[in-house]
Design an enzyme around this catalytic site. Structure first.
Site, PDB file in Angstrom:
ATOM      1  N   ASP A   1       0.816  -1.230   0.000  1.00 21.35           N
ATOM      2  CA  ASP A   1       0.000   0.000   0.000  1.00 21.35           C
ATOM      3  C   ASP A   1       0.846   1.276   0.000  1.00 21.35           C
ATOM      4  O   ASP A   1       0.499   2.252  -0.663  1.00 21.35           O
ATOM      5  CB  ASP A   1      -0.896   0.049   1.251  1.00 21.35           C
ATOM      6  CG  ASP A   1      -1.902  -1.081   1.278  1.00 21.35           C
ATOM      7  OD1 ASP A   1      -2.144  -1.678   0.213  1.00 21.35           O
ATOM      8  OD2 ASP A   1      -2.437  -1.366   2.366  1.00 21.35           O
TER       9      ASP A   1
HETATM   10  P1  NAP Z   1       0.853  -4.017   3.080  1.00 23.58           P
HETATM   11  O1  NAP Z   1       0.237  -3.039   2.157  1.00 23.58           O
HETATM   12  O2  NAP Z   1       0.011  -4.690   4.085  1.00 23.58           O
HETATM   13  O3  NAP Z   1       1.563  -5.107   2.152  1.00 23.58           O
HETATM   14  C1  NAP Z   1       2.362  -6.102   2.675  1.00 23.58           C
HETATM   15  C2  NAP Z   1       2.720  -7.043   1.558  1.00 23.58           C
HETATM   16  O4  NAP Z   1       3.670  -7.963   2.093  1.00 23.58           O
HETATM   17  C3  NAP Z   1       1.558  -7.855   1.048  1.00 23.58           C
HETATM   18  O5  NAP Z   1       1.132  -7.407  -0.219  1.00 23.58           O
HETATM   19  C4  NAP Z   1       2.069  -9.296   1.022  1.00 23.58           C
HETATM   20  O6  NAP Z   1       1.959  -9.813  -0.300  1.00 23.58           O
HETATM   21  C5  NAP Z   1       3.545  -9.166   1.398  1.00 23.58           C
HETATM   22  N1  NAP Z   1       3.968 -10.245   2.287  1.00 23.58           N
HETATM   23  C6  NAP Z   1       3.330 -10.768   3.346  1.00 23.58           C
HETATM   24  N2  NAP Z   1       4.048 -11.753   3.886  1.00 23.58           N
HETATM   25  C7  NAP Z   1       5.181 -11.852   3.139  1.00 23.58           C
HETATM   26  C8  NAP Z   1       6.315 -12.701   3.187  1.00 23.58           C
HETATM   27  N3  NAP Z   1       6.457 -13.660   4.112  1.00 23.58           N
HETATM   28  N4  NAP Z   1       7.290 -12.523   2.262  1.00 23.58           N
HETATM   29  C9  NAP Z   1       7.165 -11.578   1.304  1.00 23.58           C
HETATM   30  N5  NAP Z   1       6.109 -10.747   1.214  1.00 23.58           N
HETATM   31  C10 NAP Z   1       5.127 -10.900   2.118  1.00 23.58           C
HETATM   32  O7  NAP Z   1       2.096  -3.397   3.869  1.00 23.58           O
HETATM   33  P2  NAP Z   1       2.739  -1.951   3.847  1.00 23.58           P
HETATM   34  O8  NAP Z   1       3.113  -1.541   2.465  1.00 23.58           O
HETATM   35  O9  NAP Z   1       3.812  -2.010   4.882  1.00 23.58           O
HETATM   36  O10 NAP Z   1       1.577  -0.988   4.263  1.00 23.58           O
HETATM   37  C11 NAP Z   1       1.067  -0.993   5.547  1.00 23.58           C
HETATM   38  C12 NAP Z   1      -0.435  -0.980   5.495  1.00 23.58           C
HETATM   39  O11 NAP Z   1      -0.931  -1.280   6.775  1.00 23.58           O
HETATM   40  C13 NAP Z   1      -1.010   0.351   5.111  1.00 23.58           C
HETATM   41  O12 NAP Z   1      -2.227   0.192   4.431  1.00 23.58           O
HETATM   42  C14 NAP Z   1      -1.221   1.005   6.471  1.00 23.58           C
HETATM   43  O13 NAP Z   1      -2.136   2.070   6.454  1.00 23.58           O
HETATM   44  C15 NAP Z   1      -1.725  -0.187   7.248  1.00 23.58           C
HETATM   45  N6  NAP Z   1      -1.508  -0.137   8.666  1.00 23.58           N
HETATM   46  C16 NAP Z   1      -0.421   0.486   9.170  1.00 23.58           C
HETATM   47  C17 NAP Z   1      -0.197   0.551  10.524  1.00 23.58           C
HETATM   48  C18 NAP Z   1       0.992   1.314  11.052  1.00 23.58           C
HETATM   49  O14 NAP Z   1       0.869   2.014  12.061  1.00 23.58           O
HETATM   50  N7  NAP Z   1       2.132   1.173  10.445  1.00 23.58           N
HETATM   51  C19 NAP Z   1      -1.113  -0.113  11.386  1.00 23.58           C
HETATM   52  C20 NAP Z   1      -2.231  -0.791  10.834  1.00 23.58           C
HETATM   53  C21 NAP Z   1      -2.399  -0.776   9.465  1.00 23.58           C
HETATM   54  P3  NAP Z   1       1.892 -11.395  -0.547  1.00 23.58           P
HETATM   55  O15 NAP Z   1       0.763 -11.907   0.256  1.00 23.58           O
HETATM   56  O16 NAP Z   1       1.720 -11.522  -2.005  1.00 23.58           O
HETATM   57  O17 NAP Z   1       3.223 -11.968  -0.086  1.00 23.58           O
END
Ligand code: NAP
Length: 462
Positions: free
Chosen positions: A387
Site C-alpha cells: 500500500d
Molecule cells: P501491506 O500493504 O500490508 O503489504 C504487505 C505485503 O507484504 C503484502 O502485499 C504481502 O503480499 C507481502 N507479504 C506478506 N508476507 C510476506 C512474506 N512472508 N514474504 C514476502 N512478502 C510478504 O504493507 P505496507 O506496504 O507495509 O503498508 C502498511 C499498510 O498497513 C497500510 O495500508 C497502512 O495504512 C496499514 N496499517 C499500518 C499501521 C501502522 O501504524 N504502520 C497499522 C495498521 C495498518 P503477498 O501476500 O503476495 O506476499
C-alpha cells in the site's frame, strides 16, 4: 521522614522519569533509555502507592499484582506484528480499571458522605471516556487480530445515531452532577458509553486502525487523568495528561501522514470501496525475475533504495536485509532505506526491526526526505511493502487510499518487488505499480528471496 513526604518525593521522581521517558522515546538512539526510565518510573509509582496508609488489605493488592503479572508477561512476549492489537488490549484493561475505580468511588460516595459537583463531573468524564475506551479498544484489537471483520460496517444515519448516543450519555452525566443520588441513571450512563465505544469503531476499517488505537490511547490517558482528580492523586493526573496528550499528538501526526483530517478518519468509513475495487480486478501480465537476475541488477546499480513493509516483518527478513545492505555497501553501492510513516502495522514498526538488525540509523530516510531522490535512484527494492508504494493513492480518486502520501518508487529507473503472490496488502486493493514497464516482480518469501540474492552477491565476483 514522614510517610506522606516519602510518597510525595517518590511521585515527583516518577513524574520526572515519565516526562524524560517520553522525551527519550522520540529518537531511536535514546529509545532504550526511554523504556527503562518509564519502567523505573512505574515501579516507583507503584511502590509509592503501596506506602499509602489508606490501604486496608495488602493481601488483595498482592493478588491483584500477581494476576496482573500473569496476564502482562505473556502479553509482553507477542510477536512484533501483533503489537498493535496487544496495545489495544492494554488500553482496554487500563480503561476497564479506570471505569471500575470510578464506579466504586461513585457508590462509596453516594452511599456515604455525598459527592460534590466537581468530583461528580470529573467522575462522569472518567467513566464515559473509560467505558467507551474499553469496548472501542476491544473492537480495534478484534479487527486487527481478524477475529472481527476488518471492513467498515456502515449504515445510513450512523453519525447521527453515534452522536445522539454520546449526547444522551453527556445529558445523563449533567443530571447526575446535579443530583448524584439518581443511582438508577448511573448504570445507564456507563452502559451507553460501552455501547458508544463499539459504535465508534465499527464504521472504521482498514488502514485507519493505527490512528484509532492512538486516539483510544489518548482517551485512556484522559480518563486516567480524570481519575486522578477523583482520587486526588497528582501522579495520576500528570501521567494521565502525558498519556492523553501524547496519544493525541501521535494521532494528529498519523492523520497527517495519511493526508486525512481527524473527522474524516472518525466518520469517513475508510476502506469501504476496497471490496468493490478488489472484486473488479482481472489478471494482467507482469514481468518477474529470479534471485540471480535481481542480484545482477543490484550489483550494477550505484544508488539503491530499499523500501521495507509489513511482509519483511512477517518473514522476519530484517537480518537478511542487513546482510544485503552489507554485501551491496561493500561493492560501493549507496544503499538507503525509505521509511513510510505507516509501513507495517504500527508506527515505527520498520525502524524497530531495522534497528534490531543493526542497520545504521543514518541510512533510514523519512518519506518526505527521500521522495525527491527516487528519480535519481537506480533501483528501488521493495521488500514486503505494498500500500505504501501504491501510485493509485496519487492518481485514482476512486481508490480508498486516495490522498494518502506514498513513496514515489515508480520514479526510479528499476523497481523490484519481493512478495509471494499478486495478493493485495492491508487496504485490500490492487497495485498498478506491478504492471509498469520498469517493474520486476520477485516472487517468494522475503527472507528466502533476500537470502538467495545475498548468496548470489557473495558467490559472484566483486
Ligand atoms: P501491506 O500493504 O500490508 O503489504 C504487505 C505485503 O507484504 C503484502 O502485499 C504481502 O503480499 C507481502 N507479504 C506478506 N508476507 C510476506 C512474506 N512472508 N514474504 C514476502 N512478502 C510478504 O504493507 P505496507 O506496504 O507495509 O503498508 C502498511 C499498510 O498497513 C497500510 O495500508 C497502512 O495504512 C496499514 N496499517 C499500518 C499501521 C501502522 O501504524 N504502520 C497499522 C495498521 C495498518 P503477498 O501476500 O503476495 O506476499
Amino acid at each position: 521522614m514522614p510517610t506522606d513526604t516519602l510518597i510525595e518525593i517518590t511521585y515527583l521522581v516518577a513524574t520526572m522519569l515519565f516526562i524524560l521517558s517520553l522525551k527519550w522515546l522520540s529518537s531511536p538512539t535514546t529509545a532504550r533509555r526511554g523504556v527503562i526510565a518509564g519502567e523505573v518510573g512505574m515501579a516507583l509509582a507503584i511502590g509509592g502507592t503501596l506506602l499509602y496508609r489508606g490501604i486496608v488489605d495488602y493481601k488483595l493488592v498482592a493478588i491483584g499484582l500477581v494476576l496482573g503479572c500473569i496476564i502482562g508477561v505473556p502479553l509482553g512476549k507477542v510477536a512484533m506484528t501483533a503489537v498493535p492489537q496487544r496495545t489495544a488490549l492494554s488500553h482496554a484493561f487500563g480503561a476497564f480499571c479506570v471505569t471500575l475505580v470510578g464506579t466504586a468511588e461513585y457508590y462509596l460516595g453516594v452511599h456515604g458522605s455525598g459527592i460534590p459537583a466537581f468530583k461528580m463531573s470529573v467522575l462522569c468524564c472518567e467513566v464515559i471516556l473509560g467505558g467507551l475506551t474499553v469496548t472501542g479498544s476491544l473492537m480495534a484489537a478484534g479487527k486487527l487480530q481478524e477475529v472481527l471483520p476488518q471492513r467498515p460496517i456502515t449504515y445510513k444515519g450512523q453519525n447521527v445515531v453515534n452522536l445522539g448516543l454520546l449526547a444522551v450519555a453527556v445529558g445523563l452525566a449533567v443530571y447526575l452532577v446535579h443530583d448524584p443520588s439518581a443511582t438508577h441513571l448511573y448504570p445507564v450512563m456507563v452502559g451507553i458509553a460501552l455501547v458508544f465505544g463499539v459504535m465508534l469503531v465499527i464504521p472504521i476499517g482498514g488502514a485507519d486502525m493505527p490512528t484509532v488505537i492512538s486516539l483510544l490511547n489518548s482517551y485512556a490517558g484522559l480518563s486516567a487523568a480524570a481519575m486522578g482528580f477523583v482520587l486526588n492523586n497528582k501522579l495520576l493526573i500528570i501521567a494521565g495528561a502525558l498519556d492523553g496528550s501524547s496519544g493525541l499528538i501521535l494521532s494528529v501526526i498519523m492523520s497527517k501522514a495519511m493526508n486525512r483530517s481527524f473527522t474524516n478518519v472518525l466518520f469517513g468509513a475508510f476502506g469501504q470501496v476496497a471490496a468493490a475495487a478488489a472484486g473488479a480486478q482481472e489478471a494482467r501480465p507482469v514481468k518477474s525475475a529470479s534471485p540471480e537476475e535481481a542480484a545482477g541488477i543490484l550489483a550494477a546499480a550505484s544508488k539503491v533504495v530499499v523500501v521495507p513493509g509489513y511482509g519483511m516483518a512477517v518473514a522476519q527478513a530484517q537480518h537478511k536485509v542487513r546482510e544485503l545492505y552489507d554485501a551491496l555497501s561493500k561493492r560501493g553501492v549507496d544503499v538507503r532505506f525509505a521509511i513510510h510513516p505507516v509501513a507495517g502495522r504500527m508506527p515505527g514498526h520498520m525502524n524497530v526491526l531495522l534497528a534490531e538488525a543493526d542497520v545504521p540509523y543514518d541510512r533510514l530516510m523519512e518519506m518526505d526526505d527521500i521522495n525527491g531522490d527516487f528519480a535519481q535512484t537506480d533501483v528501488s527494492l521493495i521488500i514486503g511493502a505494498n500500500d505504501v508504494t501504491n501510485p493509485a493513492a496519487k492518481t485514482d480518486k476512486a481508490s480508498p487510499i486516495y490522498g494518502m502520501p506514498v513513496l514515489d518508487v515508480e520514479k526510479s529507473h528499476t523497481v523490484m518487488v519481493i512478495k509471494r503472490s499478486m495478493n493485495p496488502g492491508f487496504a485490500g486493493i490492487d497495485n498498478p505499480l506491478y504492471y509498469m514497464d520498469q517493474t520486476l516482480m520477485l516472487f517468494g518469501d522475503a527472507k528466502a528471496f533476500v537470502s538467495n540474492i545475498v548468496k548470489e552477491l557473495s558467490g559472484g565476483h566483486g
